[in-house]
Design a protein around this motif. Structure first.
Motif, mmCIF file in Angstrom:
data_model
loop_
_atom_site.group_PDB
_atom_site.id
_atom_site.type_symbol
_atom_site.label_atom_id
_atom_site.label_comp_id
_atom_site.label_asym_id
_atom_site.label_seq_id
_atom_site.Cartn_x
_atom_site.Cartn_y
_atom_site.Cartn_z
ATOM 1 N N VAL A 189 -22.651 3.070 10.085
ATOM 2 C CA VAL A 189 -23.956 2.896 10.736
ATOM 3 C C VAL A 189 -25.069 3.358 9.814
ATOM 4 N N GLN A 190 -24.878 4.520 9.212
ATOM 5 C CA GLN A 190 -25.904 5.066 8.321
ATOM 6 C C GLN A 190 -26.115 4.196 7.086
ATOM 7 N N LEU A 191 -25.039 3.574 6.594
ATOM 8 C CA LEU A 191 -25.151 2.707 5.418
ATOM 9 C C LEU A 191 -25.700 1.325 5.766
ATOM 10 N N LYS A 192 -25.763 1.021 7.063
ATOM 11 C CA LYS A 192 -26.306 -0.260 7.540
ATOM 12 C C LYS A 192 -25.527 -1.455 6.984
ATOM 13 N N VAL A 193 -24.193 -1.372 7.068
ATOM 14 C CA VAL A 193 -23.400 -2.544 6.693
ATOM 15 C C VAL A 193 -23.626 -3.635 7.736
ATOM 16 N N ALA A 194 -23.448 -4.886 7.319
ATOM 17 C CA ALA A 194 -23.732 -6.014 8.208
ATOM 18 C C ALA A 194 -22.694 -6.151 9.302
ATOM 19 N N ASP A 195 -21.443 -5.777 9.019
ATOM 20 C CA ASP A 195 -20.381 -5.896 10.020
ATOM 21 C C ASP A 195 -19.204 -5.039 9.585
ATOM 22 N N PHE A 196 -18.327 -4.741 10.548
ATOM 23 C CA PHE A 196 -17.159 -3.907 10.290
ATOM 24 C C PHE A 196 -16.001 -4.464 11.099
ATOM 25 N N LEU A 197 -14.949 -4.907 10.425
ATOM 26 C CA LEU A 197 -13.802 -5.523 11.082
ATOM 27 C C LEU A 197 -12.539 -4.754 10.742
ATOM 28 N N ILE A 198 -11.620 -4.725 11.713
ATOM 29 C CA ILE A 198 -10.377 -3.989 11.558
ATOM 30 C C ILE A 198 -9.222 -4.962 11.360
ATOM 31 N N LYS A 199 -8.375 -4.682 10.371
ATOM 32 C CA LYS A 199 -7.189 -5.500 10.159
ATOM 33 C C LYS A 199 -6.183 -5.267 11.292
ATOM 34 N N PRO A 200 -5.434 -6.312 11.684
ATOM 35 C CA PRO A 200 -5.469 -7.676 11.139
ATOM 36 C C PRO A 200 -6.691 -8.442 11.630
ATOM 37 N N VAL A 201 -7.374 -9.098 10.698
ATOM 38 C CA VAL A 201 -8.598 -9.837 10.993
ATOM 39 C C VAL A 201 -8.252 -11.312 11.155
ATOM 40 N N THR A 202 -8.670 -11.904 12.266
ATOM 41 C CA THR A 202 -8.472 -13.345 12.412
ATOM 42 C C THR A 202 -9.449 -14.072 11.502
ATOM 43 N N THR A 203 -9.041 -15.194 10.965
ATOM 44 C CA THR A 203 -9.918 -15.945 10.067
ATOM 45 C C THR A 203 -11.182 -16.404 10.781
ATOM 46 N N ALA A 204 -11.064 -16.746 12.063
ATOM 47 C CA ALA A 204 -12.242 -17.195 12.818
ATOM 48 C C ALA A 204 -13.280 -16.097 12.906
ATOM 49 N N ASP A 205 -12.844 -14.857 13.193
ATOM 50 C CA ASP A 205 -13.788 -13.740 13.279
ATOM 51 C C ASP A 205 -14.435 -13.461 11.925
ATOM 52 N N LEU A 206 -13.651 -13.533 10.862
ATOM 53 C CA LEU A 206 -14.184 -13.268 9.527
ATOM 54 C C LEU A 206 -15.220 -14.311 9.130
ATOM 55 N N VAL A 207 -14.929 -15.575 9.382
ATOM 56 C CA VAL A 207 -15.878 -16.643 9.038
ATOM 57 C C VAL A 207 -17.154 -16.514 9.856
ATOM 58 N N ARG A 208 -17.026 -16.232 11.158
ATOM 59 C CA ARG A 208 -18.220 -16.069 12.002
ATOM 60 C C ARG A 208 -19.089 -14.924 11.500
ATOM 61 N N SER A 209 -18.458 -13.810 11.129
ATOM 62 C CA SER A 209 -19.218 -12.666 10.627
ATOM 63 C C SER A 209 -19.951 -13.007 9.332
ATOM 64 N N CYS A 210 -19.281 -13.749 8.459
ATOM 65 C CA CYS A 210 -19.914 -14.144 7.197
ATOM 66 C C CYS A 210 -21.102 -15.069 7.432
ATOM 67 N N ILE A 211 -20.950 -16.003 8.345
ATOM 68 C CA ILE A 211 -22.049 -16.934 8.642
ATOM 69 C C ILE A 211 -23.243 -16.183 9.210
ATOM 70 N N ARG A 212 -22.988 -15.208 10.123
ATOM 71 C CA ARG A 212 -24.086 -14.397 10.667
ATOM 72 C C ARG A 212 -24.792 -13.635 9.555
ATOM 73 N N ALA A 213 -24.002 -13.074 8.635
ATOM 74 C CA ALA A 213 -24.596 -12.304 7.535
ATOM 75 C C ALA A 213 -25.436 -13.188 6.626
ATOM 76 N N LEU A 214 -24.953 -14.403 6.348
ATOM 77 C CA LEU A 214 -25.694 -15.312 5.479
ATOM 78 C C LEU A 214 -26.996 -15.781 6.118
ATOM 79 N N LYS A 215 -27.002 -15.901 7.427
ATOM 80 C CA LYS A 215 -28.226 -16.325 8.120
ATOM 81 C C LYS A 215 -29.307 -15.257 8.037
#
Length: 404
Positions: free
Chosen positions: A101-127
């Motif tokens: 939270v303090q570092l203000k990362v865009a997202d934080f996901l826990i393994k095992p990560v589904t590919t759908a969740d990873l792609v959605r997070s990346c798209i949100r970050a790119l926007k």
């Protein structure tokens, strides 16, 4: 610019061969995103991120290792917020969440990560920030300064207000985190269905289907997640269970209102960090106001200045009685945290509780309705966190997001 209109590069930093393979497969079919892999530990990076000029970075690390979190902090300093960073880890705890939270990362996901969740997070970050805020849940947490101050009543009535004011189709859920002695379901004459013992040893079992079974619905359309009262028990629950539960609720509801217990549990700090608005509910007595001061200090000491609670004085009398406490006294005592008082309208509130109804259905012009609306409805509070904490609001749901 939208990601479908521009070519974007994502840099993946990882030494996990399985995760690398899955991520390559996930992005292989995309024409809009190019994945660049840096097969190194984060502590071994030497300018590869800057040279690639990426649109986003995925960092795979062990959040339990201080050295890797320190390396992440150095990376965040180097990129100076110019590039969103998504963190993936096989471990999770409250201390790591606080650092992220303090570092203000865009997202934080826990393994095992589904590919759908990873792609959605990346798209949100790119926007970029602010582009997808409407899809994020607004999380309001209510913390009692003492027993009997009306915390549950104000939490429920806030949920009714938010639900009534929301756009058509928006949904609202009340989460009763008084897991042993909660009263939200009782106040609304509903059956509490959240059997936490069913998932406490396997939080990954709590999915959308199981959540639907455990939700109760009020005639107004409001949903409630509450556990059956067990007044003889006094125990805590693992942070992973609470985080997983709030993850699902915040993913599927537009407004989330949390009724917090008086006791401070290991997961309390995590809930506060993930909340958009925090209200401490107190009353107009010197002992209660002093304890409110202690709660504000506890919030700042454990969760940092990012957690900035507002204080609601319930059963508020603006007229000063002999030997009583005035509004000026309250404002001075609470040092800018006082956000408003709720009128003392015991007869109306008792009727609403006994009938399990919103206050505004019984008397839409009542003073207590107007007082609460001024405090909790968006755009009417005038507090700095309405605009200043929009990034924390966006992170609130991300903090709770766990993949299963």
């Amino acid at each position: 610019m939208d990601v479908d209109k521009a070519h974007k590069t994502i840099v993946l930093v990882s030494t996990d061969s399985d995760f690398l393979k899955e991520t390559r497969t996930a992005f292989a079919a995309s024409e809009a995103i190019e994945l660049t892999v840096v097969q190194k530990n984060i502590g071994d990076l030497h300018g590869e991120i800057i040279q690639a000029e990426p649109g986003a970075v995925i960092v795979d690390l062990d959040a339990a290792r201080v050295a890797e979190l320190d390396a992440l902090q150095r990376l965040m300093r180097r990129i100076e917020g110019r590039v969103p960073v998504l963190v993936v880890s096989g471990t999770f705890d409250a201390a790591a969440a606080r650092i992220l939270v303090q570092l203000k990362v865009a997202d934080f996901l826990i393994k095992p990560v589904t590919t759908a969740d990873l792609v959605r997070s990346c798209i949100r970050a790119l926007k970029g920030p602010g582009r997808d805020e409407q899809s994020e849940a607004r999380i309001h947490s209510f913390v009692p300064a003492a027993g009997g101050v009306g915390n549950t009543t104000l939490a429920l009535q806030t949920a009714f207000q938010l639900h009534a004011a929301a756009e058509e189709g928006a949904s609202t859920c009340v989460v009763d985190l008084n897991l042993q002695q909660g009263a939200c379901a009782e106040y609304l004459d509903l059956e509490p269905r959240f059997d936490i013992t069913e998932v406490e040893n396997q939080p990954e079992r709590l999915d959308r289907q199981l959540l639907e079974v455990m939700l109760s619905q009020h005639q107004s359309g409001l949903y409630v997640l509450a556990a059956p009262a067990r007044p003889t028990e006094m125990r805590t629950f693992d942070t992973d269970v609470v985080v997983r539960m709030l993850d699902l609720v915040s993913a599927y509801f537009d407004n989330v209102v949390i009724d917090m217990p008086r006791t401070w549990f290991p997961w309390t700090e995590t809930v506060l960090l993930g909340s958009n608005k925090i209200y401490i509910v107190t009353e107009l007595t010197v002992p209660c106001l002093r304890n409110t001061q202690r709660l504000i200090q506890a919030c700042h000491q454990s969760a940092g200045k990012e957690v900035d609670p507002g204080v609601i004085v319930n059963r508020f009398e603006s007229r000063r009685f002999d030997g009583g406490v005035s509004q000026a006294d309250i404002e001075a005592l609470l040092d800018g945290h006082f956000v408003g008082g709720i009128a003392n309208n015991y007869k109306l509130v008792r009727e609403a509780v006994d009938r399990g109804l919103p206050l505004h259905e019984i008397d839409p012009n009542a003073n207590v309705v107007a007082d609460l609306r001024r405090i909790v409805l968006p755009g009417q509070t005038g507090r700095r966190d309405d605009a200043g904490r929009s990034s924390l609001l966006a992170y609130g749901r991300r903090l709770f997001r766990r993949t299963g």
